[in-house]
Motif scaffolding. Structure first.
Motif, mmCIF file in Angstrom:
data_model
loop_
_atom_site.group_PDB
_atom_site.id
_atom_site.type_symbol
_atom_site.label_atom_id
_atom_site.label_comp_id
_atom_site.label_asym_id
_atom_site.label_seq_id
_atom_site.Cartn_x
_atom_site.Cartn_y
_atom_site.Cartn_z
ATOM 1 N N TYR A 197 -5.413 -2.297 -5.197
ATOM 2 C CA TYR A 197 -4.684 -1.796 -6.366
ATOM 3 C C TYR A 197 -5.647 -1.269 -7.433
ATOM 4 O O TYR A 197 -5.429 -0.184 -7.987
ATOM 5 C CB TYR A 197 -3.812 -2.906 -6.947
ATOM 6 C CG TYR A 197 -3.219 -2.559 -8.295
ATOM 7 C CD1 TYR A 197 -2.149 -1.678 -8.393
ATOM 8 C CD2 TYR A 197 -3.750 -3.109 -9.462
ATOM 9 C CE1 TYR A 197 -1.616 -1.350 -9.627
ATOM 10 C CE2 TYR A 197 -3.213 -2.787 -10.701
ATOM 11 C CZ TYR A 197 -2.151 -1.903 -10.777
ATOM 12 O OH TYR A 197 -1.629 -1.577 -11.996
ATOM 13 N N LYS A 208 0.818 -1.213 0.000
ATOM 14 C CA LYS A 208 0.000 0.000 0.000
ATOM 15 C C LYS A 208 0.850 1.259 0.000
ATOM 16 O O LYS A 208 0.551 2.217 -0.730
ATOM 17 C CB LYS A 208 -0.930 -0.008 1.215
ATOM 18 C CG LYS A 208 -1.826 1.243 1.310
ATOM 19 C CD LYS A 208 -2.744 1.168 2.520
ATOM 20 C CE LYS A 208 -3.625 2.422 2.603
ATOM 21 N NZ LYS A 208 -4.533 2.366 3.782
ATOM 22 N N CYS A 223 -8.953 5.548 -8.905
ATOM 23 C CA CYS A 223 -8.928 6.898 -8.309
ATOM 24 C C CYS A 223 -7.888 7.773 -8.999
ATOM 25 O O CYS A 223 -8.117 8.987 -9.194
ATOM 26 C CB CYS A 223 -8.620 6.802 -6.823
ATOM 27 S SG CYS A 223 -9.945 6.066 -5.839
ATOM 28 N N HIS A 283 -7.242 1.939 -6.257
ATOM 29 C CA HIS A 283 -6.260 3.027 -6.289
ATOM 30 C C HIS A 283 -6.019 3.484 -7.725
ATOM 31 O O HIS A 283 -5.917 4.695 -7.988
ATOM 32 C CB HIS A 283 -4.957 2.555 -5.660
ATOM 33 C CG HIS A 283 -3.862 3.580 -5.694
ATOM 34 N ND1 HIS A 283 -3.881 4.708 -4.914
ATOM 35 C CD2 HIS A 283 -2.716 3.649 -6.441
ATOM 36 C CE1 HIS A 283 -2.800 5.426 -5.153
ATOM 37 N NE2 HIS A 283 -2.082 4.804 -6.070
#
Length: 244
Positions: free
Chosen positions: A231, A23, A237, A234
């Protein structure tokens, strides 16, 4: 505390470490995790534990080391097999470098001083592994880690990138068995000064340990799914942020 509880806490610690290192540090975090676990598991293997469901004692290191296959699958899925192979070699040379440093440490002349801590004998015993165990572990590590990446990549091609959790489970189960098989054959039969007969090696070292590895592989499935979801979220985004 029972061996089962400690092993579960070890596995949980590995899972949490994998998730947060990925992360916050991405593939570099997983590289560091693999190098640390390869070193640690090869030290843990010098210690035995007794599980209530196994008749014979079991060498430690299996729980932590088995999670490296999950890391290989995550790297292969996201970054490709070349990055996963770099991770394998990093773990290999990291362990080799660590052993060389500690071996050189044991060559220093011993200092006998009442006011200082001197653990020369203990360090020599810990970092002077037998040729049999050392070579066998290196061979099985390289062969089976690359095998894991190869099987996972093949399944990814066949399934057109679908069924990530299933592909990961199959690759981990197959590679874990191969790792256990190769190490046991080299360590207890080929390189051993007093070779153990095959039925004993199979029943006491291969089959029993593989059952534990198989359980760990199943427990790794939620980890790889959670990591992939993070993942993908993310990445989505980031795309929305770029469009904005």
């Amino acid at each position: 505390m029972s061996a089962e509880v400690v092993s579960f806490l070890t596995l949980l610690t590995c899972f949490i470490s994998i998730f947060f290192m990925f992360k916050y540090y991405g593939k570099v975090g997983l590289f560091v995790y693999t190098a640390i676990v390869v070193i640690a598991s090869n030290l843990q293997v010098l210690r035995l534990t007794q599980y209530s469901f196994f008749e014979n004692p079991t060498a430690l290191g299996t729980v932590a080391f088995s999670t490296t296959f999950a890391v290989d699958n995550i790297l292969t899925e996201i970054y490709g097999h070349r990055v996963a192979r770099r991770n394998i070699w990093l773990g290999f040379f990291g362990y080799l470098f660590f052993i060389c440093l500690m071996k050189l440490t044991t060559l220093h002349p011993t200092v006998y001083e009442n006011q200082c801590i001197n653990l020369h004998k203990e360090i020599c015993r810990l970092f002077s592994p037998s040729f049999t165990i050392f070579i066998s572990s290196l061979i099985s590590y390289v062969v089976c880690q690359f095998l894991d990446v190869g099987v996972f990549s093949f399944l990814k091609t066949v399934t057109h990138g679908k069924y990530f959790a299933v592909r990961s489970l199959i690759a981990m189960a197959f590679s874990s068995f191969s790792d256990n098989l190769i190490f046991s054959i080299f360590a207890w039969i080929i390189f051993a000064k007093n070779p153990i007969d095959w039925p004993t090696v199979w029943s006491s070292y291969i089959f029993v340990n593989y059952l534990l590895r198989l359980v760990i592989a199943v427990l790794c499935v939620p980890l790889v799914q959670l990591t992939m979801r993070f993942y993908l979220r993310h990445r989505q985004c980031m795309k929305i942020s770029d469009l904005a």
